[in-house]
Design an enzyme around this catalytic site. Structure first.
Site, PDB file in Angstrom:
ATOM      1  N   LYS A   1       9.883  -2.167   4.961  1.00 50.63           N
ATOM      2  CA  LYS A   1      10.903  -1.645   4.036  1.00 50.63           C
ATOM      3  C   LYS A   1      11.424  -0.270   4.462  1.00 50.63           C
ATOM      4  O   LYS A   1      10.702   0.539   5.046  1.00 50.63           O
ATOM      5  CB  LYS A   1      10.339  -1.583   2.616  1.00 50.63           C
ATOM      6  CG  LYS A   1      10.141  -2.962   1.992  1.00 50.63           C
ATOM      7  CD  LYS A   1      11.287  -3.390   1.117  1.00 50.63           C
ATOM      8  CE  LYS A   1      11.310  -4.882   0.874  1.00 50.63           C
ATOM      9  NZ  LYS A   1      10.744  -5.278  -0.415  1.00 50.63           N
TER      10      LYS A   1
ATOM     11  N   ARG B   1       3.728  -9.840   0.495  1.00 51.41           N
ATOM     12  CA  ARG B   1       4.882 -10.597   1.050  1.00 51.41           C
ATOM     13  C   ARG B   1       5.240  -9.924   2.373  1.00 51.41           C
ATOM     14  O   ARG B   1       5.672  -8.791   2.399  1.00 51.41           O
ATOM     15  CB  ARG B   1       6.047 -10.550   0.059  1.00 51.41           C
ATOM     16  CG  ARG B   1       7.256 -11.351   0.508  1.00 51.41           C
ATOM     17  CD  ARG B   1       8.385 -11.247  -0.518  1.00 51.41           C
ATOM     18  NE  ARG B   1       9.553 -12.002  -0.096  1.00 51.41           N
ATOM     19  CZ  ARG B   1      10.445 -11.570   0.798  1.00 51.41           C
ATOM     20  NH1 ARG B   1      10.320 -10.381   1.357  1.00 51.41           N
ATOM     21  NH2 ARG B   1      11.472 -12.323   1.140  1.00 51.41           N
TER      22      ARG B   1
END
Ligand code: HH2
Length: 264
Positions: A205, A239
């Site tokens: 991210k 995830r």
């Protein structure tokens, strides 16, 4: 949970698995590397992403799901906010709907999931992907996210989704500054009071890149470090794009936690 993005524009792997044969190969690799779930997505939700139609999303994921049906043994989740896409996915072997709008994007979604006795991932997002990174604000990011998720869980239960089919996710990177994301990670344990399996998407991210000054392809070490903090603070499902290194990390952290718990 191994990520399989069947999109041209995902932030870290866009365009790599658009071809159904390559997507199938990738899914098998994720399974062989030890993923417990597969999350198939046909629409990018990166900041600034343009929405795609249900028809286009189905066109991208259906050929892949059809191939996976016979080959994949782990449960398949589909990352979608749209009823029609979820319906097609549930009819083709998916059993989890990963809804980044937490059932607020399409009013028919909750009942559909309940009717199919499927599972749901309820994720927190402030705003929508196109604009969510424009000046996000919170009173207190952790309490606000917790309140939001509590309400989303109530909505799911009211629609008839069983509590043991619900996972919650604070939605790292979705309408949050780097400081908000770091605050959420450091206080992740506070979401434990929801008493539901906690999923986190930290892998590659942007906030990790911003904090450490590293571009997307160089974010594995930061992703692993963040995952380790998340497991220590109570995350149950990661995830992720890089299953093998995260599996090693999870096994090691779990082992040290069980030794420490035994000693207490
Ligand atoms: N992150 C992304 C997409 N879907 N779903 C959940 N539940 N949690 C997340 O953190 C999450 C998610 C973004 O990552 P990725 O799928 O790799 O990128 P893109 O949205 O650009 O396809």
């Amino acid at each position: 949970m191994g990520v399989l993005n069947v999109t041209p524009d995902s932030f870290s792997d866009g365009g790599r698995f658009l071809d159904p044969a390559l997507a199938e190969k990738r899914a098998l690799t994720l399974q062989d590397e030890g993923a417990h779930f597969l999350d198939v997505g046909g629409e990018s939700s990166r900041p600034g992403a343009h929405p795609v139609s249900a028809r286009e999303e189905i066109r991208r994921i259906l050929p892949v799901l059809k191939r996976l049906l016979k080959k994949i043994k782990i449960p398949i989740s589909v990352d979608t906010t749209k009823h029609d896409v979820a319906l097609a996915a549930l009819d083709h072997g998916a059993c989890i709907i990963n809804d980044i709008t937490a059932l607020s994007g399409d009013r028919r979604m909750a009942k559909l999931i309940a009717r199919h006795e499927a599972s749901v991932i309820l994720m927190h997002m402030q705003g929508r992907p196109g604009t969510m990174q424009k000046n996000p604000r919170y009173r207190d990011v952790v309490s606000d996210v917790k309140q939001f998720l509590k309400k989303a869980v109530q909505k799911a239960l009211q629609a008839g989704i069983a509590r043991d089919r619900v996972m919650v996710d604070p939605g790292f990177g979705f309408g949050k500054t780097m400081e908000h994301n770091m605050e959420l990670l450091s206080r992740l344990d506070e979401l434990g009071s929801l008493k539901l399996p906690l999923l986190v998407g930290l892998s590659r991210k942007s906030f990790l890149g911003h904090l450490l000054g590293v571009a997307t392809p160089q974010r594995l070490a930061a992703s692993l470090a963040a995952a380790s903090v998340a497991i220590e603070r109570g995350a149950h499902v990661l995830r992720i794009h890089d299953v093998s290194p995260h599996r090693q990390l999870a096994l090691l952290v779990d082992h040290t936690r069980s030794l420490r718990n035994k000693g207490q």
